[in-house]
Design a protein around this motif. Structure first.
Motif, PDB file in Angstrom:
ATOM      1  N   SER A  13       3.447   2.546   7.647  1.00  0.00           N
ATOM      2  CA  SER A  13       4.022   1.903   8.822  1.00  0.00           C
ATOM      3  C   SER A  13       5.471   1.499   8.625  1.00  0.00           C
ATOM      4  CB  SER A  13       3.193   0.666   9.201  1.00  0.00           C
ATOM      5  OG  SER A  13       3.048  -0.204   8.101  1.00  0.00           O
ATOM      6  N   GLY A  14       6.039   1.733   7.441  1.00  0.00           N
ATOM      7  CA  GLY A  14       7.450   1.423   7.233  1.00  0.00           C
ATOM      8  C   GLY A  14       7.789   1.222   5.777  1.00  0.00           C
ATOM      9  N   THR A 251       2.803  -2.536  -4.302  1.00  0.00           N
ATOM     10  CA  THR A 251       3.697  -2.912  -3.216  1.00  0.00           C
ATOM     11  C   THR A 251       2.857  -2.992  -1.948  1.00  0.00           C
ATOM     12  OG1 THR A 251       4.277  -0.619  -2.716  1.00  0.00           O
ATOM     13  CG2 THR A 251       5.650  -1.791  -4.337  1.00  0.00           C
ATOM     14  N   TYR A 252       3.457  -3.481  -0.862  1.00  0.00           N
ATOM     15  CA  TYR A 252       2.661  -3.825   0.314  1.00  0.00           C
ATOM     16  C   TYR A 252       3.313  -3.329   1.591  1.00  0.00           C
ATOM     17  CZ  TYR A 252       0.858  -6.906  -3.273  1.00  0.00           C
ATOM     18  OH  TYR A 252       0.351  -7.391  -4.450  1.00  0.00           O
ATOM     19  N   ARG A 253       2.487  -3.051   2.575  1.00  0.00           N
ATOM     20  CA  ARG A 253       2.984  -2.540   3.847  1.00  0.00           C
ATOM     21  C   ARG A 253       3.568  -3.642   4.723  1.00  0.00           C
ATOM     22  NH1 ARG A 253       0.407   0.555   6.651  1.00  0.00           N
ATOM     23  NH2 ARG A 253      -0.995   1.352   5.071  1.00  0.00           N
ATOM     24  N   ASP A 254       3.125  -4.880   4.562  1.00  0.00           N
ATOM     25  CA  ASP A 254       3.462  -5.940   5.505  1.00  0.00           C
ATOM     26  C   ASP A 254       4.167  -7.125   4.870  1.00  0.00           C
ATOM     27  OD1 ASP A 254       1.308  -6.742   4.016  1.00  0.00           O
ATOM     28  OD2 ASP A 254       0.086  -7.398   5.714  1.00  0.00           O
ATOM     29  N   LYS A 255       4.569  -7.006   3.617  1.00  0.00           N
ATOM     30  CA  LYS A 255       5.282  -8.090   2.958  1.00  0.00           C
ATOM     31  C   LYS A 255       5.987  -7.538   1.728  1.00  0.00           C
ATOM     32  CE  LYS A 255       1.327  -9.473   0.089  1.00  0.00           C
ATOM     33  NZ  LYS A 255       0.450 -10.592  -0.319  1.00  0.00           N
ATOM     34  N   SER A 256       6.872  -8.346   1.187  1.00  0.00           N
ATOM     35  CA  SER A 256       7.607  -7.905   0.012  1.00  0.00           C
ATOM     36  C   SER A 256       6.767  -8.046  -1.247  1.00  0.00           C
ATOM     37  CB  SER A 256       8.897  -8.705  -0.134  1.00  0.00           C
ATOM     38  OG  SER A 256       8.610 -10.085  -0.287  1.00  0.00           O
ATOM     39  N   SER A 257       7.104  -7.252  -2.233  1.00  0.00           N
ATOM     40  CA  SER A 257       6.526  -7.387  -3.571  1.00  0.00           C
ATOM     41  C   SER A 257       7.185  -8.566  -4.265  1.00  0.00           C
ATOM     42  CB  SER A 257       6.765  -6.117  -4.379  1.00  0.00           C
ATOM     43  OG  SER A 257       8.152  -5.971  -4.672  1.00  0.00           O
ATOM     44  N   ARG A 258       6.798  -8.816  -5.490  1.00  0.00           N
ATOM     45  CA  ARG A 258       7.564  -9.766  -6.288  1.00  0.00           C
ATOM     46  C   ARG A 258       8.934  -9.143  -6.598  1.00  0.00           C
ATOM     47  NH1 ARG A 258       4.228 -10.589 -11.704  1.00  0.00           N
ATOM     48  NH2 ARG A 258       2.481 -10.385 -10.256  1.00  0.00           N
ATOM     49  N   ILE A 259       9.859  -9.951  -7.043  1.00  0.00           N
ATOM     50  CA  ILE A 259      11.175  -9.460  -7.444  1.00  0.00           C
ATOM     51  C   ILE A 259      11.130  -9.153  -8.932  1.00  0.00           C
ATOM     52  CG2 ILE A 259      13.621  -9.989  -7.645  1.00  0.00           C
ATOM     53  CD1 ILE A 259      13.251 -11.904  -5.250  1.00  0.00           C
ATOM     54  N   TYR A 260      11.507  -7.934  -9.293  1.00  0.00           N
ATOM     55  CA  TYR A 260      11.493  -7.505 -10.691  1.00  0.00           C
ATOM     56  C   TYR A 260      12.922  -7.457 -11.211  1.00  0.00           C
ATOM     57  CZ  TYR A 260       6.841  -6.057  -9.291  1.00  0.00           C
ATOM     58  OH  TYR A 260       5.565  -6.066  -8.801  1.00  0.00           O
ATOM     59  N   GLU A 261      13.113  -7.886 -12.440  1.00  0.00           N
ATOM     60  CA  GLU A 261      14.413  -7.825 -13.080  1.00  0.00           C
ATOM     61  C   GLU A 261      14.277  -7.035 -14.375  1.00  0.00           C
ATOM     62  OE1 GLU A 261      16.673 -11.371 -13.477  1.00  0.00           O
ATOM     63  OE2 GLU A 261      15.913 -12.239 -11.610  1.00  0.00           O
ATOM     64  N   ILE A 262      15.151  -6.071 -14.556  1.00  0.00           N
ATOM     65  CA  ILE A 262      15.087  -5.243 -15.768  1.00  0.00           C
ATOM     66  C   ILE A 262      16.448  -5.220 -16.439  1.00  0.00           C
ATOM     67  CG2 ILE A 262      13.195  -3.815 -14.939  1.00  0.00           C
ATOM     68  CD1 ILE A 262      15.220  -1.675 -14.188  1.00  0.00           C
TER      69      ILE A 262
END
Length: 262
Positions: A13-14, A251-262
Motif C-alpha cells: 500500500s506504499g 518493517t511495516y505498511r502503516d508505521k515506521s520501523s525503529r531508527i537504525y544507526e550504523i
C-alpha cells in the motif's frame, strides 16, 4: 555522525525509506501522500525540510504517489532512470525542470553515494539501490520476481539491507486473487516470496552482525509473524545465527520501523 536508516512505510500500500547523515537526507521512493510522508518524518523526530533528494525505484503508484507533491512542496530533486521518468511523468504531475534528474550509474548527493542496480519486475526499468557513506553500506531490494548473481553481488558486504518478503506462496495459491494476478505475483517479474527472501539472505550475510529488515509484505498473502519465522528458519538451517547473530527485524505498511544507526 553515523548513517541513519528508517523505513517510514513498506508494503503493497506504499513505500518510503528515510536515510540520513549529518549533512545529507534522502528518501528512496515516496509511495504515499505527501502529507503522510511528511508527518511520519516529523513523528521520527526529523524535519521534512531537510530532504535533499528523492530516489525512485520504479513507477508503480505505491512507490511514487507522493513524489511529485514532495518535490513541488519542498523544491527537492527526484532521481530516476530515463525509462522510469518516461513512465511516471503522467502520474506525478508537473515538476520544476531543475528537479528532474536522470539517474546515473553512480550518483553523489551530499556525502552519500547512491548506486542503482537492475531487478526483475513488471515496470519500465526497475532498480534496487546501494547507498554508501564512508565505509558503511545500505542495500535495498524489493519488487523483484527472481534473484540473479547481480542482485546477490550487490547485496554482499551490506551493513544493513531491506529485502522484500512479499508473500507466502501457499497463501497466494489458495487466496482470493484471480489467476492472472496470482501468476503475476509468483512470476519472474512479480515479487519475492518469504522462502526466496530467506534463501537470498542466507547467501549474502557473511559477518554475522548485519541488520536485515524484511519489507514490502502483501496484506492479503502474508503476515509479519509468518515472514519472520520462515526467513529465520531458513537462516538457521544454513547455520546462520539470528538475534543474537544477524539482527533480523520487520518493517511495516502503516508505521515506521525503529531508527537504525550504523
Amino acid at each position: 555522525m553515523r548513517l541513519k536508516f528508517c523505513s517510514l512505510y513498506s508494503g503493497s500500500s506504499g513505500n518510503c525509506q528515510y536515510i540520513k547523515t549529518e549533512n545529507t537526507t534522502i528518501l528512496v521512493d515516496a509511495g504515499l501522500s505527501g502529507k503522510k510522508i511528511q508527518q511520519e518524518i516529523v513523528n521520527i523526530g526529523e524535519d521534512p525540510k531537510n530532504i535533499d533528494a528523492i530516489f525512485v525505484t520504479h513507477e508503480h503508484i505505491d512507490h511514487i504517489q507522493g513524489a511529485g507533491i514532495m518535490s513541488r512542496r519542498l523544491d527537492v530533486p527526484v532521481y530516476a532512470n530515463e525509462k522510469t521518468w518516461e513512465a511516471m511523468f503522467p502520474l506525478i504531475g508537473e515538476i520544476k525542470s531543475h528537479n528532474i534528474k536522470i539517474l546515473e550509474e553512480c550518483q553523489e548527493v551530499g556525502d552519500l553515494t547512491i548506486m542503482p542496480f537492475d531487478i526483475s519486475h513488471d515496470a519500465a526499468h526497475p532498480v534496487g539501490y546501494n547507498i554508501f557513506y564512508n565505509s558503511k553500506k545500505i542495500s535495498l531490494v524489493t519488487d523483484t520476481g527472481c534473484i540473479n548473481e547481480v542482485i546477490v553481488n550487490r547485496l554482499m558486504d551490506s551493513d544493513l539491507m531491506l529485502v522484500e518478503s512479499n508473500h507466502d506462496e501457499d497463501m497466494v495459491l489458495i487466496g482470493p486473487y484471480p489467476w492472472p494476478l496470482k501468476r503475476r505475483v509468483l512470476g519472474e517479474f512479480g515479487h519475492m516470496s518469504n522462502d526466496t527472501a530467506g534463501n537470498l539472505i542466507s547467501r549474502v550475510v557473511k559477518r554475522g552482525k548485519e541488520i536485515v529488515l524484511l519489507g514490502h509484505l502483501s496484506k492479503e498473502n502474508n503476515f509479519p509473524q509468518l515472514a519472520y519465522k520462515t526467513v529465520e528458519n531458513i537462516l538457521k538451517e544454513n547455520g546462520i545465527d539470528v538475534n543474537p547473530g544477524i539482527f533480523l527485524d520487520m518493517t511495516y505498511r502503516d508505521k515506521s520501523s525503529r531508527i537504525y544507526e550504523i
